[in-house]
Each structure stands twice: as C-alpha cells, then as structure tokens.
Design an enzyme around this catalytic site. Structure first.
Site, short mmCIF file in Angstrom:
data_model
loop_
_atom_site.label_atom_id
_atom_site.label_comp_id
_atom_site.label_asym_id
_atom_site.label_seq_id
_atom_site.Cartn_x
_atom_site.Cartn_y
_atom_site.Cartn_z
N ASP A 29 0.85 -1.20 0.00
CA ASP A 29 0.00 0.00 0.00
C ASP A 29 0.88 1.25 0.00
OD1 ASP A 29 -2.40 1.29 -0.06
OD2 ASP A 29 -2.91 0.96 2.04
N TRP A 34 2.99 7.76 -2.61
CA TRP A 34 4.40 7.93 -2.99
C TRP A 34 4.49 8.88 -4.19
CZ3 TRP A 34 7.43 7.18 -7.28
CH2 TRP A 34 8.82 7.08 -7.08
N HIS A 46 2.69 3.19 -9.07
CA HIS A 46 2.52 1.76 -9.37
C HIS A 46 3.74 1.22 -10.13
CE1 HIS A 46 -1.39 1.98 -7.65
NE2 HIS A 46 -1.86 2.79 -8.57
N LEU A 139 10.30 -22.11 -3.98
CA LEU A 139 9.91 -20.82 -3.39
C LEU A 139 8.57 -20.42 -4.01
CD1 LEU A 139 10.23 -18.10 -1.90
CD2 LEU A 139 11.67 -17.33 -3.79
N ARG A 195 -5.51 -2.16 8.58
CA ARG A 195 -6.69 -2.99 8.30
C ARG A 195 -6.30 -4.05 7.29
NH1 ARG A 195 -8.12 2.23 6.60
NH2 ARG A 195 -7.60 2.60 4.40
C1 IPE Z 1 -5.64 -2.98 -0.40
O1 IPE Z 1 -5.21 -1.68 -0.58
C2 IPE Z 1 -5.63 -3.71 -1.71
C3 IPE Z 1 -4.30 -4.05 -2.20
C4 IPE Z 1 -3.19 -3.87 -1.56
C5 IPE Z 1 -4.27 -4.66 -3.50
P1 IPE Z 1 -6.26 -0.49 -0.81
O2 IPE Z 1 -5.47 0.76 -0.91
O3 IPE Z 1 -7.16 -0.82 -1.93
O4 IPE Z 1 -7.10 -0.57 0.55
P2 IPE Z 1 -8.03 0.51 1.29
O5 IPE Z 1 -9.00 1.03 0.28
O6 IPE Z 1 -7.14 1.58 1.81
O7 IPE Z 1 -8.67 -0.28 2.39
C1 IPE Z 2 -1.33 0.00 -3.38
O1 IPE Z 2 -1.16 1.38 -3.39
C2 IPE Z 2 -1.58 -0.57 -4.76
C3 IPE Z 2 -2.94 -1.09 -4.97
C4 IPE Z 2 -3.89 -1.09 -4.07
C5 IPE Z 2 -3.24 -1.63 -6.26
P1 IPE Z 2 -2.36 2.40 -3.47
O2 IPE Z 2 -2.62 2.69 -4.90
O3 IPE Z 2 -3.53 1.92 -2.69
O4 IPE Z 2 -1.72 3.66 -2.77
P2 IPE Z 2 -2.44 4.73 -1.84
O5 IPE Z 2 -3.07 3.98 -0.71
O6 IPE Z 2 -3.45 5.42 -2.67
O7 IPE Z 2 -1.33 5.63 -1.40
MG MG Z 3 -4.11 2.20 -0.74
#
Ligand code: IPE
Ligand code: IPE
Ligand code: MG
Length: 244
Positions: A29, A34, A46, A139, A195
């Site tokens: 996450d 970032w 990403h 692995l 969470r």
């Molecule tokens: C959880 O991250 C899903 C993945 C890491 C793929 P999100 O960024 O989607 O989660 P929420 O919305 O903050 O709970």
């Molecule tokens: C995790 O980073 C990647 C996915 C959930 C696919 P986020 O895209 O959720 O990054 P934030 O939470 O918006 O910073």
């Molecule tokens: Mg996120």
C-alpha cells in the site's frame, strides 16, 4: 531460537528465518501517496511499486522464506479510475511475461489467487501457463490479483455445497485459492494503514500483523528485517498458555 542476534546494537547479524516463519504476506500500500508526494500522477507510484515487488520477493527468498503472498489488486480496486486500473493491470501483465522469461534465474513457483476469468483470454492464459511451467520450483509466490477474501470464502463454500462434500475447516481450506499453502505467519501492511481490506480473512486467523509507515515503493530489505525481528520477539499462543 531466533537465527539472529536481536540484542546486538548497531550492526546486527543478517536475518535468516527458520520453520517458525514459513509464510509472509504483504498488503502493498502507498503507491498513490508515494507519487503524490512527488507531484506525479498515481500511475508512477505503481510503476515504482512493481520494481519494489521484485526486490522484496527476491529478498524474502534469500532469507529463507518458503511462501510469499502479495496483495496486488483487490476485487474492490476495479472502482478506481479506468486509467489507473489499466496501468496496474498492464504492469502486472508485463510482470507475468517477464517472470516466464526469468524462470530459470528466479526459480519461483507462481500461483494466482483470484478469479482469472475477468482478464483478457490472453492474459488469463499467460497466468495459467506461468503456474504450470513454474510448478516444479520451491519458493512459492502467491499473487493476489482480482482477489477478495469474502468472494473466496463464498466460492469455496459453493464448491463444497455443489459437490456434497462435508463442510469442515479442512475442506473449506482445501477449496480456498491458497489450497496447499500454510497460513501466513506474518502479514505486513505498508503505508500506515491498519486494516486487512478483505485480504486472507480465513487464513489470517492466527497470523501476526505488522504495520509500517513506509510507503510500498520505498520498502527495502532492511524494512523486511525489522518486520522479521518484530515477529521473532512475539509469543504465539493460539489461545493456549505458554511459559515465556
Ligand atoms: C488494499 O489496498 C488492496 C491491495 C493492496 C491490493 P487499498 O489501498 O485498496 O485498501 P483501502 O482502500 O485503503 O482499504
Ligand atoms: C497500493 O497502493 C496498490 C494497490 C492497491 C493496487 P495504493 O494505490 O492503494 O496507494 P495509496 O493507498 O493510494 O497511497
Ligand atoms: Mg491504498
């Protein structure tokens, strides 16, 4: 006994895990944050996150982890803007193609957790082929892609109901996408969120949880070391009592 000296100050022994830490799972996450911090569109986060993914999986293998699970895209993530979703899926597709090319070098067994049928027929086929051709390696890397834990539990229960098989904890586990994998010992979530966001709800019954403020693209082997050391400082009781 932990296989490193956690009391030493300053430079400590390299981390090495033993049979108590077989499976580590990551809720990656913070990619969006970032990018935002740098004034860049979220997609850049990403792209950087995909590089981190390779670095961290390789490191986990190096320290002796047997199973790595990475939450890469949830069933709920489809609600994001199309441009962002398209970028994430194409990065994952590029990763899958590259993984097949680098199979001999990386020696990873890939499994995808989630319903593949939503992807293009070509991409779903690449996923299936990668699972097949990599099945001889040890692995194990589970990539949760179009994954949602509630959907997984419903899917497993529906399979049992239609086959008439008895519903037990074991039979349900065997119908999850993670069939054959031990439950995660440690779940690490980056970017300061605390969470599970619909990740491995069944399998996480007794997992240790570790949260770090580090944004996923910034995640380094040293951050994995911190999580591992924290894990080894804990006592897992599974509802029982043990003397420390
Ligand atoms: C959880 O991250 C899903 C993945 C890491 C793929 P999100 O960024 O989607 O989660 P929420 O919305 O903050 O709970
Ligand atoms: C995790 O980073 C990647 C996915 C959930 C696919 P986020 O895209 O959720 O990054 P934030 O939470 O918006 O910073
Ligand atoms: Mg996120």
């Amino acid at each position: 006994m932990a296989l490193f000296d956690k009391n030493r100050s300053g430079s400590s022994e390299p981390v090495r895990v033993d049979e108590r830490l077989t499976h580590i799972a990551f809720i990656l996450d913070g990619n969006g944050r970032w990018a935002k911090k740098r004034g860049l569109p979220r997609e850049f986060g990403h792209t950087e996150g995909a590089k981190t993914f390779k670095r961290i999986v390789r490191y986990c293998g190096d320290i002796g982890i047997k199973v790595v699970t990475v939450y890469a895209f949830s069933t709920e993530n489809w609600s994001r803007p199309k441009k962002e979703v398209d970028r994430i899926i194409s990065l994952l597709d590029e990763y899958i193609t590259g993984a097949e090319d680098e199979l001999e070098e990386n020696k990873i067994r890939y499994t995808f957790l989630g319903d593949k049928s939503v992807f293009s027929a070509e991409m779903a086929e690449r996923m299936r082929r990668l699972e097949d051709v990599s099945s001889k390696y040890e692995l194990r890397l589970n990539i949760a892609l179009n994954y949602g834990s509630r959907a997984e539990i419903v899917h497993a229960a529906a399979e049992l109901a239609s086959s008439g098989e008895q519903i037990t904890e074991q039979s349900l586990s065997e119908h999850m996408y993670t069939a054959g994998c031990p439950d995660p010992d440690l779940i690490v979530r980056t970017a300061n969120e605390r969470r599970l966001s619909n990740f491995l709800l069944w399998q996480a019954a007794y997992s240790e949880l570790y949260f770090t403020p580090t944004l996923w693209p910034d995640m380094q082997p040293a951050d994995v070391d911190l999580a591992v050391r924290d894990f080894y400082a804990r006592e897992r009781r599974y509802g029982g009592v043990t003397g420390k």
